[in-house]
Design a protein around this motif. Sequence first.
Motif, PDB file in Angstrom:
ATOM      1  N   THR A 144       2.653   1.520  -3.496  1.00  0.00           N
ATOM      2  CA  THR A 144       1.757   1.864  -4.607  1.00  0.00           C
ATOM      3  C   THR A 144       1.238   3.289  -4.503  1.00  0.00           C
ATOM      4  OG1 THR A 144       1.051  -0.451  -4.706  1.00  0.00           O
ATOM      5  CG2 THR A 144      -0.350   1.164  -5.820  1.00  0.00           C
ATOM      6  N   ASN A 145       0.884   3.707  -3.285  1.00  0.00           N
ATOM      7  CA  ASN A 145       0.262   5.024  -3.084  1.00  0.00           C
ATOM      8  C   ASN A 145       1.151   5.939  -2.252  1.00  0.00           C
ATOM      9  OD1 ASN A 145      -2.285   4.281  -4.403  1.00  0.00           O
ATOM     10  ND2 ASN A 145      -2.568   2.935  -2.645  1.00  0.00           N
ATOM     11  N   TYR A 146       2.448   5.891  -2.495  1.00  0.00           N
ATOM     12  CA  TYR A 146       3.415   6.594  -1.653  1.00  0.00           C
ATOM     13  C   TYR A 146       3.123   8.083  -1.539  1.00  0.00           C
ATOM     14  CZ  TYR A 146       5.584   7.817  -6.150  1.00  0.00           C
ATOM     15  OH  TYR A 146       5.816   8.280  -7.409  1.00  0.00           O
ATOM     16  N   ASN A 147       2.691   8.697  -2.647  1.00  0.00           N
ATOM     17  CA  ASN A 147       2.466  10.149  -2.610  1.00  0.00           C
ATOM     18  C   ASN A 147       1.310  10.529  -1.684  1.00  0.00           C
ATOM     19  OD1 ASN A 147       0.677   8.903  -4.346  1.00  0.00           O
ATOM     20  ND2 ASN A 147       0.655  10.563  -5.849  1.00  0.00           N
ATOM     21  N   GLN A 148       0.350   9.632  -1.509  1.00  0.00           N
ATOM     22  CA  GLN A 148      -0.768   9.901  -0.607  1.00  0.00           C
ATOM     23  C   GLN A 148      -0.318   9.912   0.855  1.00  0.00           C
ATOM     24  OE1 GLN A 148      -4.144   7.334  -1.338  1.00  0.00           O
ATOM     25  NE2 GLN A 148      -3.878   7.461  -3.572  1.00  0.00           N
ATOM     26  N   TYR A 149       0.832   9.312   1.128  1.00  0.00           N
ATOM     27  CA  TYR A 149       1.359   9.257   2.501  1.00  0.00           C
ATOM     28  C   TYR A 149       2.491  10.249   2.727  1.00  0.00           C
ATOM     29  CZ  TYR A 149      -1.409   5.006   2.757  1.00  0.00           C
ATOM     30  OH  TYR A 149      -2.459   4.108   2.728  1.00  0.00           O
ATOM     31  N   GLU A 163       0.837  -1.207   0.000  1.00  0.00           N
ATOM     32  CA  GLU A 163       0.000   0.000   0.000  1.00  0.00           C
ATOM     33  C   GLU A 163       0.869   1.253   0.000  1.00  0.00           C
ATOM     34  OE1 GLU A 163      -3.022   2.910   0.519  1.00  0.00           O
ATOM     35  OE2 GLU A 163      -3.090   0.890  -0.330  1.00  0.00           O
TER      36      GLU A 163
END
Length: 381
Positions: free
Chosen positions: A300-305, A297
């Motif tokens: 895949t969605n590093y920018n969201q974190y 997770e």
Amino acid sequence: MDSTSTCYGATIKYLVLILSIGSECSGVIRAQDNKSGLGASFIFGDSLVDSGNNNYLPTLSKANIPPNSCDFKGSGGNPTGRYTNGRTIADIVGEELGQPNYAVPFLAPNSTGKAILHGVNYASGGGGILNATGRIFINRLGMDIQIDYFNITRKQFDQLLGASKARDYIMKKSIFSVTIGANDFLNNYLLPLLSTGTRITQTPDSFIHDMINHLRDQLTRLYQLDARKFVVSNVGPIGCIPYQKSINQVNEDQCVDLPNKLAQQYNIRLEDLLSELNNDLPGATFVHANVYDLVMELITNYNQYGFETSSKACCGNGGQFAGIIPCGPTSSMCSDHSKYVFWDPYHPSEAANLLLAKQLLDGTDKRFISPMNLRQLRDLS
């Protein structure tokens, strides 16, 4: 987070962190009570949770050189033997569950007396479930040896607390954390050249079958030594680490297929094993930590974190993703360590560890942590 210059300021200091002050004592003492209800944290595993055991081994797998631990406040940024820039997941979990001190490395000279009442860390960089794993490093503590060492600690608890109180403290107030298995693939079955014979003579299914059988015996042995509260992590997406991406020359948004497939195959079997042990070992609770999906997770969605990249190592050299040469004093390094999912070619940054630990501690999604989270495990009577 500290700046790059702060990390490299550690190059003149090669001090081993003293995490808690142990004292030799005789006679029976009282276990230190704390409001949280957590007694000791016993940590087993590999470099993901090693807090300094390999400092005391003649091994090629070491992290007691700068800039490793450069953001670790307890050491002032000096190397501790942790394979990350700050705290490991085990460190963070222990803090959050109320431990006043980090679990002391078993091989450290201060792992005696009262220091062990907060827990002991047996994890070793390069260690695996199978005894042959990590032989490329010359020396490491495999899971069997780690349990041998816990057996020594177990006897020390009897001496410190008395047999009855020691058993109660370990069974009811302590958590056993197991983070192991990745090296059995990376530094055994998938090891370039040295593992070719193994792969010819043993199918992936057969190799994983051996891993599961060994782990069953190891966890059962801990149970026989009075362990009751377990958290066992599966193997993460090892095909997505900067090392694998670099040596296989994949694109930034790609992972290497074979290592991930092996990890997933093992993880299915591990989940079945933990269900089996929950049924077969009276009074034991085995919590399954689905680190594979949690890390995927973040990747895949590093920018969201809040991360800038999940492909490149913050500290390392070689290849497109700085993933071939381990982190050391001559490594290139990113300017903001909190923006990288991976600290080095193999291991998450403290920023990633914080997010992962939060899910293990307080998560409610059974896909990631089941049958309960770690706060609930701690409070289980």
